[in-house]
Structures are given as C-alpha cells and as structure tokens.
Motif scaffolding. Sequence first.
Motif, mmCIF file in Angstrom:
data_model
loop_
_atom_site.group_PDB
_atom_site.id
_atom_site.type_symbol
_atom_site.label_atom_id
_atom_site.label_comp_id
_atom_site.label_asym_id
_atom_site.label_seq_id
_atom_site.Cartn_x
_atom_site.Cartn_y
_atom_site.Cartn_z
ATOM 1 N N LEU A 109 42.029 46.936 41.024
ATOM 2 C CA LEU A 109 42.585 48.228 41.424
ATOM 3 C C LEU A 109 44.455 47.984 41.230
ATOM 4 C CD1 LEU A 109 40.435 49.505 44.045
ATOM 5 C CD2 LEU A 109 40.253 50.096 41.588
ATOM 6 N N ALA A 110 44.794 47.179 41.716
ATOM 7 C CA ALA A 110 46.644 46.800 41.743
ATOM 8 C C ALA A 110 46.859 46.895 40.355
ATOM 9 C CB ALA A 110 46.769 45.979 42.654
ATOM 10 N N SER A 111 46.151 45.875 39.698
ATOM 11 C CA SER A 111 46.452 45.629 38.105
ATOM 12 C C SER A 111 46.532 46.934 37.328
ATOM 13 C CB SER A 111 45.507 44.562 37.564
ATOM 14 O OG SER A 111 44.433 45.130 37.250
ATOM 15 N N ARG A 112 45.803 47.908 37.795
ATOM 16 C CA ARG A 112 45.789 49.371 36.960
ATOM 17 C C ARG A 112 46.818 50.345 37.770
ATOM 18 N NH1 ARG A 112 41.195 50.237 34.232
ATOM 19 N NH2 ARG A 112 42.409 50.965 32.533
ATOM 20 N N GLY A 113 47.551 49.845 38.404
ATOM 21 C CA GLY A 113 48.627 50.752 39.525
ATOM 22 C C GLY A 113 47.668 51.797 40.262
ATOM 23 N N ILE A 114 46.625 51.452 40.517
ATOM 24 C CA ILE A 114 45.859 52.386 41.647
ATOM 25 C C ILE A 114 45.792 52.422 42.819
ATOM 26 C CG2 ILE A 114 43.417 52.920 42.069
ATOM 27 C CD1 ILE A 114 42.658 52.284 39.001
ATOM 28 N N ASN A 115 46.176 53.209 43.732
ATOM 29 C CA ASN A 115 46.289 52.884 45.038
ATOM 30 C C ASN A 115 45.272 53.055 45.832
ATOM 31 O OD1 ASN A 115 48.131 52.524 47.414
ATOM 32 N ND2 ASN A 115 48.052 54.909 47.606
ATOM 33 N N ILE A 116 44.877 52.154 46.961
ATOM 34 C CA ILE A 116 43.849 52.250 47.945
ATOM 35 C C ILE A 116 44.175 53.108 49.165
ATOM 36 C CG2 ILE A 116 42.243 50.922 49.235
ATOM 37 C CD1 ILE A 116 42.650 48.706 47.238
ATOM 38 N N LEU A 117 43.455 54.157 49.275
ATOM 39 C CA LEU A 117 43.484 55.287 50.505
ATOM 40 C C LEU A 117 43.052 54.593 51.683
ATOM 41 C CD1 LEU A 117 43.543 58.597 48.567
ATOM 42 C CD2 LEU A 117 45.688 56.903 49.119
ATOM 43 N N LYS A 118 41.765 54.196 51.703
ATOM 44 C CA LYS A 118 40.855 53.751 52.565
ATOM 45 C C LYS A 118 39.980 52.632 51.999
ATOM 46 C CE LYS A 118 40.335 58.050 54.917
ATOM 47 N NZ LYS A 118 39.448 59.140 55.264
ATOM 48 N N HIS A 178 37.366 56.296 31.219
ATOM 49 C CA HIS A 178 36.551 55.213 30.770
ATOM 50 C C HIS A 178 36.788 53.625 30.993
ATOM 51 C CE1 HIS A 178 33.548 54.059 27.829
ATOM 52 N NE2 HIS A 178 34.171 53.480 27.171
ATOM 53 N N SER A 179 38.026 53.230 30.684
ATOM 54 C CA SER A 179 38.361 51.859 30.715
ATOM 55 C C SER A 179 38.382 51.300 32.078
ATOM 56 C CB SER A 179 39.863 51.636 30.133
ATOM 57 O OG SER A 179 40.696 51.920 30.781
ATOM 58 N N LEU A 180 38.552 52.050 33.112
ATOM 59 C CA LEU A 180 38.364 51.698 34.509
ATOM 60 C C LEU A 180 37.046 51.772 34.797
ATOM 61 C CD1 LEU A 180 39.303 51.274 37.311
ATOM 62 C CD2 LEU A 180 39.289 53.847 37.662
ATOM 63 N N ARG A 181 36.167 52.442 34.469
ATOM 64 C CA ARG A 181 34.665 52.254 34.474
ATOM 65 C C ARG A 181 34.206 51.136 34.047
ATOM 66 N NH1 ARG A 181 31.798 56.337 36.839
ATOM 67 N NH2 ARG A 181 32.815 58.432 36.940
ATOM 68 N N MET A 182 34.630 50.616 32.658
ATOM 69 C CA MET A 182 34.336 49.530 32.081
ATOM 70 C C MET A 182 34.887 48.128 32.859
ATOM 71 S SD MET A 182 32.662 50.592 29.370
ATOM 72 C CE MET A 182 32.379 48.985 28.416
ATOM 73 N N ASP A 183 36.167 48.229 33.321
ATOM 74 C CA ASP A 183 36.615 47.249 34.276
ATOM 75 C C ASP A 183 35.686 46.941 35.445
ATOM 76 O OD1 ASP A 183 38.432 46.554 32.524
ATOM 77 O OD2 ASP A 183 40.225 47.478 33.487
ATOM 78 N N LEU A 184 35.129 47.863 35.891
ATOM 79 C CA LEU A 184 34.288 47.835 37.361
ATOM 80 C C LEU A 184 32.934 47.456 36.924
ATOM 81 C CD1 LEU A 184 35.501 51.197 39.035
ATOM 82 C CD2 LEU A 184 35.828 48.885 39.868
ATOM 83 N N GLU A 185 32.286 47.910 35.594
ATOM 84 C CA GLU A 185 31.206 47.388 35.218
ATOM 85 C C GLU A 185 31.208 45.667 35.076
ATOM 86 O OE1 GLU A 185 29.542 49.501 31.983
ATOM 87 O OE2 GLU A 185 29.706 51.368 33.324
ATOM 88 N N SER A 186 32.335 45.464 34.363
ATOM 89 C CA SER A 186 32.569 44.180 34.132
ATOM 90 C C SER A 186 32.446 43.374 35.446
ATOM 91 C CB SER A 186 33.732 43.619 33.245
ATOM 92 O OG SER A 186 33.935 42.361 33.249
ATOM 93 N N LEU A 187 33.141 43.752 36.540
ATOM 94 C CA LEU A 187 33.259 42.926 37.666
ATOM 95 C C LEU A 187 32.058 42.967 38.310
ATOM 96 C CD1 LEU A 187 34.906 41.707 39.977
ATOM 97 C CD2 LEU A 187 35.760 44.078 40.723
ATOM 98 N N ALA A 188 31.116 44.050 38.262
ATOM 99 C CA ALA A 188 30.176 44.253 39.065
ATOM 100 C C ALA A 188 29.086 43.361 38.246
ATOM 101 C CB ALA A 188 29.550 45.698 38.731
ATOM 102 N N GLU A 189 29.163 42.923 36.732
ATOM 103 C CA GLU A 189 28.465 42.124 36.360
ATOM 104 C C GLU A 189 28.778 40.626 36.514
ATOM 105 O OE1 GLU A 189 25.111 41.195 33.774
ATOM 106 O OE2 GLU A 189 26.059 43.137 34.027
#
Length: 182
Positions: free
Chosen positions: A118-127, A158-169
């Motif tokens: 998430l940090a690598s994509r500039g996404i802020n964690i709220l909780k 879409h690329s965020l979902r793909m990254d999360l799917e890759s991490l899940a895998e």
Amino acid sequence: MQNQYILAAMGSNRPGVVADVTGSIYKAGCNIENSFMTLMGVHFTLMIHVIAEDEDKADRLNRNLESLEQKEDLKVHIFPMESDEIEISRARKDQPRYEIRVRGQDKAGIVYRTSKLLASRGINILKLSTKVDRSKHLQQPIFTMRIGIEVPKNVDGHSLRMDLESLAEDTQETFTLTRKRD
C-alpha cells in the motif's frame, strides 16, 4: 482558540479505566471527537481525539491526566494537533475509501507485506486491525485483518486489485477489496 489533541493511554485493564480516562476529559471541559479503545492481551489501550475550546481547558486536561497517571497503573501521552494537520485531514475527505479484508493461516509478515504494498502505491492506511483465532476446534490458527484505506485518485484501481491478488496468491491468504460508501 480551539485546541485539538490525540491522547494515547495504556495500562493494566480493570473495571472503570474507561470512566477514569473519559472522566478526566469531561471534568476538564473537553470533548471527545473520535476514539478507539481495545484490549491488547491484559492491557487496556486507547486513542482519543480530544477538543479543548481554550487554553484553560487544555491546561486542566493536562493536569487531570497527570494526576490520573500518578494514581493508576496507566501511561498517558498527549500530542497536540497543529492547525495545518487538521486542514490536511479535512481536505483528504474526498479521496475514495476502501476496506481490505485478509483471512487465512497465521503467518509472520502478512501485515508488513500488505502495508508495504500500500505504501509503495501512495495509499494511506486509516485503520488497521488484526486478530488471530486460536480456538481449540481449529487445526491451525486463523489470521484476519481489516484495513481501511484512502486511495489517491491517480492510483489505478485495476492494477491495485491485481497487486492484491498477486500478494494473496503469494501468501496463500484470501484478500477482498471493497469500496466504502460515505
């Protein structure tokens, strides 16, 4: 002038600890804006966003909390919020918000790898909250995590979902991403 603070406290859990901390806030004439309270093992933990309408109330709040800390097995820290921090927080309210849920076998590194992505994509964690269920009826402990995030508008969903799917895998966990409606 209105003063805003983040209050963090931790100590041994016992009946009345929430009343003691929130009573110190109330008796100082301050108000609770947001809060999060939970147990961590046998320790009580809390984070509270406090508003003091003037310096006198802020001073009373500090004295009340110092007194409480001396009487109880409790550590309290108070962090002033700067006015520019408050404005930045208000300005970010229009960014899309999502929730990520993770579930699977308990393994070291899941929180780190997810937060790093998430940090690598500039996404802020709220909780962020995690829990490990070690119930006797389970063959292996089950890990669950919920993360509230705000996603900058320039991040491709879409690329965020793909990254999360890759991490899940890779971690063999189940990840879900859901848009939050305000």
